[in-house]
Design a protein around this motif. Structure first.
Motif, PDB file in Angstrom:
ATOM      1  N   ILE A 164       0.849  -1.294   0.049  1.00 11.15           N
ATOM      2  CA  ILE A 164       0.032   0.054  -0.065  1.00 11.15           C
ATOM      3  C   ILE A 164       0.906   1.297  -0.052  1.00 11.15           C
ATOM      4  N   TYR A 165       1.745   1.285   0.754  1.00 16.18           N
ATOM      5  CA  TYR A 165       2.604   2.771   0.935  1.00 16.18           C
ATOM      6  C   TYR A 165       3.478   2.937  -0.055  1.00 16.18           C
ATOM      7  N   PRO A 166       4.083   1.912  -0.565  1.00 17.82           N
ATOM      8  CA  PRO A 166       4.929   2.387  -1.811  1.00 17.82           C
ATOM      9  C   PRO A 166       3.885   2.972  -3.070  1.00 17.82           C
ATOM     10  N   THR A 167       2.965   2.116  -3.347  1.00 17.58           N
ATOM     11  CA  THR A 167       1.802   2.612  -4.164  1.00 17.58           C
ATOM     12  C   THR A 167       1.201   4.018  -4.063  1.00 17.58           C
ATOM     13  N   ALA A 168       0.922   4.382  -2.766  1.00 19.25           N
ATOM     14  CA  ALA A 168       0.539   5.637  -2.574  1.00 19.25           C
ATOM     15  C   ALA A 168       1.551   6.814  -2.705  1.00 19.25           C
TER      16      ALA A 168
ATOM     17  N   LEU B 251      10.633   2.921  -4.909  1.00 10.48           N
ATOM     18  CA  LEU B 251       9.027   2.532  -4.481  1.00 10.48           C
ATOM     19  C   LEU B 251       8.723   0.874  -5.243  1.00 10.48           C
ATOM     20  N   VAL B 252       8.910   1.397  -6.593  1.00 12.54           N
ATOM     21  CA  VAL B 252       8.493   0.213  -7.440  1.00 12.54           C
ATOM     22  C   VAL B 252       9.124  -1.164  -6.823  1.00 12.54           C
ATOM     23  N   PHE B 253      10.296  -1.168  -6.940  1.00 10.39           N
ATOM     24  CA  PHE B 253      10.985  -2.460  -6.174  1.00 10.39           C
ATOM     25  C   PHE B 253      10.351  -3.079  -4.748  1.00 10.39           C
ATOM     26  N   SER B 254      10.158  -1.963  -3.912  1.00  8.24           N
ATOM     27  CA  SER B 254       9.572  -2.276  -2.886  1.00  8.24           C
ATOM     28  C   SER B 254       8.086  -2.906  -2.831  1.00  8.24           C
ATOM     29  N   GLY B 255       7.160  -2.379  -3.800  1.00  8.00           N
ATOM     30  CA  GLY B 255       5.953  -2.778  -3.907  1.00  8.00           C
ATOM     31  C   GLY B 255       5.828  -4.134  -4.839  1.00  8.00           C
ATOM     32  N   ILE B 256       6.776  -4.137  -5.495  1.00  6.99           N
ATOM     33  CA  ILE B 256       6.844  -5.509  -6.249  1.00  6.99           C
ATOM     34  C   ILE B 256       7.232  -6.690  -5.380  1.00  6.99           C
ATOM     35  N   TRP B 257       8.264  -6.508  -4.526  1.00  6.62           N
ATOM     36  CA  TRP B 257       8.676  -7.389  -3.693  1.00  6.62           C
ATOM     37  C   TRP B 257       7.494  -7.736  -2.774  1.00  6.62           C
ATOM     38  N   SER B 258       6.774  -6.833  -2.215  1.00  2.91           N
ATOM     39  CA  SER B 258       5.736  -7.302  -1.188  1.00  2.91           C
ATOM     40  C   SER B 258       4.565  -7.982  -1.951  1.00  2.91           C
ATOM     41  N   PHE B 259       4.299  -7.590  -3.190  1.00  2.00           N
ATOM     42  CA  PHE B 259       3.287  -8.413  -3.915  1.00  2.00           C
ATOM     43  C   PHE B 259       3.731  -9.951  -4.574  1.00  2.00           C
ATOM     44  N   GLU B 260       4.906  -9.805  -4.746  1.00  2.00           N
ATOM     45  CA  GLU B 260       5.322 -11.112  -5.318  1.00  2.00           C
ATOM     46  C   GLU B 260       5.535 -12.131  -4.135  1.00  2.00           C
ATOM     47  N   ARG B 261       6.031 -11.534  -2.865  1.00  3.10           N
ATOM     48  CA  ARG B 261       6.333 -12.290  -1.764  1.00  3.10           C
ATOM     49  C   ARG B 261       4.661 -12.851  -1.217  1.00  3.10           C
ATOM     50  N   THR B 262       3.981 -12.100  -1.520  1.00  2.00           N
ATOM     51  CA  THR B 262       2.693 -12.264  -1.072  1.00  2.00           C
ATOM     52  C   THR B 262       2.050 -13.523  -1.913  1.00  2.00           C
ATOM     53  N   ARG B 263       2.180 -13.246  -3.202  1.00  2.83           N
ATOM     54  CA  ARG B 263       1.878 -14.040  -4.169  1.00  2.83           C
ATOM     55  C   ARG B 263       2.500 -15.908  -3.765  1.00  2.83           C
ATOM     56  N   GLU B 264       3.476 -15.706  -3.567  1.00  3.40           N
ATOM     57  CA  GLU B 264       4.352 -16.981  -3.191  1.00  3.40           C
ATOM     58  C   GLU B 264       3.610 -17.578  -1.886  1.00  3.40           C
ATOM     59  N   LEU B 265       3.521 -16.471  -0.836  1.00  3.96           N
ATOM     60  CA  LEU B 265       3.058 -17.103   0.594  1.00  3.96           C
ATOM     61  C   LEU B 265       1.645 -17.753   0.287  1.00  3.96           C
ATOM     62  N   ILE B 266       0.631 -17.058  -0.439  1.00  4.61           N
ATOM     63  CA  ILE B 266      -0.640 -17.721  -0.568  1.00  4.61           C
ATOM     64  C   ILE B 266      -0.989 -18.969  -1.345  1.00  4.61           C
ATOM     65  N   ARG B 267       0.186 -19.484  -1.874  1.00  6.69           N
ATOM     66  CA  ARG B 267       0.102 -20.771  -2.541  1.00  6.69           C
ATOM     67  C   ARG B 267       0.364 -21.747  -1.740  1.00  6.69           C
ATOM     68  N   LYS B 268       0.933 -21.622  -0.502  1.00  7.13           N
ATOM     69  CA  LYS B 268       1.313 -22.701   0.543  1.00  7.13           C
ATOM     70  C   LYS B 268      -0.146 -23.458   0.984  1.00  7.13           C
ATOM     71  N   PRO B 269       0.083 -24.655   1.287  1.00  5.23           N
ATOM     72  CA  PRO B 269       1.119 -25.367   1.430  1.00  5.23           C
ATOM     73  C   PRO B 269       1.928 -25.930   0.245  1.00  5.23           C
ATOM     74  N   TYR B 270       1.235 -25.659  -0.891  1.00  7.24           N
ATOM     75  CA  TYR B 270       1.682 -26.094  -2.395  1.00  7.24           C
ATOM     76  C   TYR B 270       2.708 -25.327  -3.266  1.00  7.24           C
ATOM     77  N   VAL B 271       3.303 -25.912  -3.758  1.00  9.98           N
ATOM     78  CA  VAL B 271       4.107 -25.271  -4.866  1.00  9.98           C
ATOM     79  C   VAL B 271       3.353 -25.536  -6.448  1.00  9.98           C
ATOM     80  N   ILE B 272       2.805 -26.290  -6.454  1.00 10.14           N
ATOM     81  CA  ILE B 272       1.791 -26.722  -7.553  1.00 10.14           C
ATOM     82  C   ILE B 272       0.451 -27.116  -6.902  1.00 10.14           C
ATOM     83  N   PRO B 273      -0.479 -26.290  -6.981  1.00 13.09           N
ATOM     84  CA  PRO B 273      -1.684 -26.565  -6.036  1.00 13.09           C
ATOM     85  C   PRO B 273      -2.275 -27.922  -6.323  1.00 13.09           C
ATOM     86  N   ASN B 274      -2.555 -28.500  -5.185  1.00 11.41           N
ATOM     87  CA  ASN B 274      -3.198 -29.925  -4.963  1.00 11.41           C
ATOM     88  C   ASN B 274      -2.336 -30.924  -5.630  1.00 11.41           C
ATOM     89  N   TYR B 275      -1.190 -30.748  -6.080  1.00 10.13           N
ATOM     90  CA  TYR B 275      -0.367 -31.536  -6.502  1.00 10.13           C
ATOM     91  C   TYR B 275       1.035 -31.862  -5.783  1.00 10.13           C
TER      92      TYR B 275
END
Lengths: 436, 405
Positions: free
Chosen positions: A258-262, A289-313
């Motif tokens: 949120i903050y880097p985007t704002a 700011l771009v790097f910081s925002g991308i870092w948080s977005f991509e980290r979140t995208r990685e985190l929410i996949r858990k516990p899978y690295v390929i869903p349900n597989y």
């Protein structure tokens, strides 16, 4: 299972994350830059303004060097990093999506040829031809995004692929379109930041003011449309992923988006209104700011996949935990629980294949390397350190740790423990030993 | 666990979406293109350093254009390297992944070395003819050679599955640091590096041939450069023959590779290439007139050598009951059509871009495209737009069918 690469404190996954986030910087530059460049070039032709081409030349040189030196290398770097972080996972993806990546590669070839020709033929070929080369680059570059988003979203929401195994059923999944729109709109915000960085150091005052203003407006539009796309993207996420998001999203990550985007929006607004005030530091700040925002977005995208690295597989520790009947693949869990991970994993020294009194801690460490080290540091400090986690749980004996291991399968973002009772006990004793 | 069982355990359970021989052919083809660019980079980088050290008008000018060529050929070799890197993971997954994991830190190190090499090569261009250009050029060359050595190690370790476990095991368990490089063969490494000078030589001949028609061309300098190129091509090919024989002699006894038909064919072509370069260098007045024939010949030989190496890899791994062709195939016609359709379309677009570069570089002033080139350009842009429309349409149809509105 392949040999493990243990990166003290950081984990191999974090190395992958760092390279992947860095890679986004040149990629977004590549996909967005040429649209702006050819718009400016066509203005230069239409209005008889050769002075504008000075910015175009410097902007194209940035794309050439940053995107096609560091971007191309970090792109290959993602593959190497993914290989050494999770070889079975990248193998699973490649065995399904090889033609997708090969298709993307065709556009890479076009891109790289086009950017070199575009840059080196400025003022050396007729305007129509030059604009065509620019257009080819812009289209080919954006097309790589069309392709890679299918594979990236597959890793989050595999659509009907688990039942059909068909390429396009996984590719055009339920989050494909929202994420494509999100990345397409956001790339213009990133492109705007690069315009700011390049234009602010321009010598010609008139060009500097005009281009900074145009870049800032482009950036603002990217952020506005990106925000709307983000809402669509969030609403497209399935329920299990939403609950992961609620459980795993830290205030740091949320704030990091949120903050880097704002702040970036604020910078763009200031320079859209007062473009003459832009200085090189503003461009550097925008890119940070771009790097910081991308870092948080991509980290979140990685985190929410858990516990899978390929869903349900495949779980994040690369154990296959789901059936894919269409591909004739079944879960490995039952077999591992029956025979033991130390017996079935390929790269285990013979003397550790069976847990004995003489090798308990070493066998426990081997299990930890295979099943835990992808996400957890085995050292005191670092990423999700296991010694600290065990201490926090207040475990005093191996039974306490073993019962925590038993409960892993009930935690939505954790893979279950896989192995025999002896292996579980050995792992528990090892974890206890490193937490003291 | 014996080695064949270990390999079977590692193999991806998914199978592959098309016939393995197609992936194998694509791997060999794209690797050949990649290694040609690797060779060109090494050759051009070496010439750039030599030119800076030699000094004088001729060499300074040539060094400048070689240094610039290095930056372009590295970009191209990286992109061309993506394809064989992809295909090797499809049909040789256990070998590639195990080898990388055993030296994992170096897989990341490879990336950093390449970034440093690339930066040094740009620094060499930026220095122009000022002091320091030779130093940056030499640094770039050294780093490229180091990166090549790492790639050689990954490929070579992949061929020795019987040794993997001993490399990984330690008294206290395993070495998961990934910081050790386990196996290196100088003969095999030289086999990849020496041709750099031969390709560099051919590149010089091609450059003279290309620039000769320009009105502002310095024909004396172009003649001299072409002659240096033909000499390099001949002597480097001769040295490569020696390195090849050395490598052949140290191959494992049981392989009897000298009897393999692909080896015999590629060796015969290699000797023919040596004869060709001897003719061009010693008996031709203007070597640049043979530039296209020389380039075609060397491409053919590189293709043949890559095929022979693939046959050798199959022979190596057959000892462990592995064949890249014995894969479980789950046909996926849709994605296969997507790739080959895109490939065909891509060639038309790519050819347009390269043709523009070719034609514009051959005129001294500003290039004006004729009606044919303009039409080709419109077709290229149209094809890209058509690709997007078709794929988007397909995507909408699949989305509606699978997920509703």
């Amino acid at each position: 299972m392949y040999p493990v690469w243990e990166v003290p404190h950081l984990t191999a996954g974090m190395i992958l994350g760092l390279i992947a986030t860095f890679h986004m910087m040149p990629v977004y530059l590549s996909t967005s830059a040429m649209w702006f460049a050819i718009w400016l070039e066509s203005r230069s032709v239409r209005e008889g303004r050769p002075d504008l081409m000075d910015f175009v030349r410097r902007y194209a040189r940035l794309v050439l060097i940053f995107s096609y030196v560091f971007g191309a290398l970090s792109g290959v770097g993602i593959w190497f990093a993914a290989t050494v972080a999770a070889p079975r996972a990248i193998s699973g993806l490649i065995h399904n999506y090889v033609w997708g990546w090969a298709t993307e590669w065709v556009f890479f070839l076009i891109e790289i040829a086009a950017i070199y020709v575009y840059y080196y033929t400025i003022d050396k070929v007729d305007a129509k031809t030059h604009l065509k080369i620019g257009g080819i680059f812009a289209l080919a570059s954006w097309t790589t995004m069309i392709v890679i988003v299918g594979i990236l979203t597959f890793m989050l929401t595999p659509g009907r692929w688990p039942s059909t195994g068909a390429f396009f059923d996984g590719f055009f999944n339920e989050t494909y379109w929202p994420q494509l729109l999100l990345r397409t709109t956001s790339m213009f915000a990133v492109g705007g930041a690069y315009v700011l960085a390049v234009a602010a150091s321009g010598k010609n005052e008139r060009v500097r003011v005009e281009v900074v203003r145009a870049g800032s407006v482009l950036g603002l539009a990217g952020i506005g449309l990106g925000g709307l796309s983000f809402l669509w993207y969030s609403s497209s996420l399935p329920d299990p992923i939403r609950s992961n998001l609620a459980a795993l999203m830290t205030p740091g990550l949320r704030g990091g988006m949120i903050y880097p985007t704002a702040l970036l929006a604020l910078l763009f607004a200031i320079f859209a209104a007062k473009p003459g005030a832009a200085r090189p530091w503003a461009g550097a700040a925008a890119l940070a700011l771009v790097f910081s925002g991308i870092w948080s977005f991509e980290r979140t995208r990685e985190l929410i996949r858990k516990p899978y690295v390929i869903p349900n597989y495949m779980y994040s520790n690369q154990i296959i935990g789901g059936d894919v009947p269409s591909k004739g693949v079944s879960s490995e869990l039952d077999r591992i629980n029956d025979k033991g991970i130390l017996r079935l994993a390929a790269f285990v020294p013979d003397e550790l294949r069976t847990v004995t009194d003489a090798n308990r801690l070493r066998a426990g460490r081997m299990v930890a390397l295979i099943e835990c080290s992808a996400c957890h540091s085995l050292q005191d400090k670092g990423l999700r350190p296991l010694p600290e986690r065990i201490r926090r749980l207040g475990a005093t004996g191996p039974d306490d740790v073993a019962s925590v291991l038993d409960s892993l399968g009930g935690i939505p973002y954790m893979p279950p423990f896989a192995g025999t009772a002896d292996e579980k006990r050995a792992l528990a004793e090892y974890l206890l030993s490193i937490s003291k | 666990m014996d080695t064949p069982a270990l390999i079977k355990t590692l193999q991806d359970p998914m199978g592959i979406p098309f016939f393995p021989v197609v992936f194998q052919a694509l791997m060999v083809l794209t690797f050949s293109l990649h290694i040609l660019l690797v060779n060109a980079t090494v050759g051009a980088a070496a010439l750039a350093v030599y030119g800076r050290l030699a000094g004088g008008e001729f060499w300074t000018k040539l060094a400048g254009s070689m240094a610039k060529a290095v930056t372009m050929s590295v970009s191209a070799l990286i992109v061309l390297g993506v394809a064989p890197l992809l295909f090797v993971q499809v049909i040789y997954d256990p070998f590639w992944y195990a080898s990388n994991m055993l030296s994992a830190a170096w897989a990341i190190g490879f990336l950093l070395i390449m970034m440093a090499a690339f930066s040094a090569s740009y620094a060499a261009v930026a220095r122009g003819d000022k002091p320091g250009a030779a130093l940056f050029g030499a640094l770039a060359l050294a780093l490229f050679l180091a990166a090549g050595a790492l790639m050689h190690v990954f490929s070579y370790q992949a061929l020795q599955p019987e040794r993997w476990m001993s490399w990984y095991s330690r008294a206290a368990g395993v070495d998961a640091s990934g910081t050790t490089l386990h196996s290196f063969s100088l003969a095999r490494y030289l086999h990849f590096i020496i041709p750099g000078l031969a390709v560099g030589g051919v590149f010089l001949m091609l450059r003279s041939w290309y620039l000769e028609p320009r009105a502002d061309a310095d024909r004396t300098a172009l003649d001299r450069a072409a002659r240096i190129g033909s000499g390099l091509a001949f002597w480097a090919t001769a040295a490569e023959t020696v390195a090849g024989v050395w490598w052949l002699m140290i191959l494992p006894d049981g392989l009897r590779f000298w009897r393999n038909p692909t080896f015999i064919a590629s060796a015969a072509l290699g000797f023919a290439l040596l004869g060709h370069f001897a003719r061009v260098h010693f008996f031709t007045e203007k070597p640049q007139r043979s530039a296209l024939a020389s380039a075609s010949a060397i491409i053919l030989v590189v293709l043949a050598m890559s095929s022979a190496r693939e046959a050798l890899r199959m022979a190596y791994l057959a000892r462990f009951e592995y064949s890249p062709l014995a894969q479980r195939v789950t046909l996926d016609w849709g994605s296969t059509a997507l790739f080959f359709g895109t490939f065909a379309l891509g060639l038309v677009v790519l050819a347009y871009v390269l043709a523009t570069a070719f034609q514009s570089g051959r005129v001294a002033g500003r290039y004006e495209a004729g009606p044919r080139m303009q039409a080709w350009g419109r077709v290229a842009v149209g094809l890209l737009i058509a690709w997007i429309v078709v794929v988007a349409g397909l995507g909408v149809a699949v989305t509606l069918r699978n997920h509703g509105v």
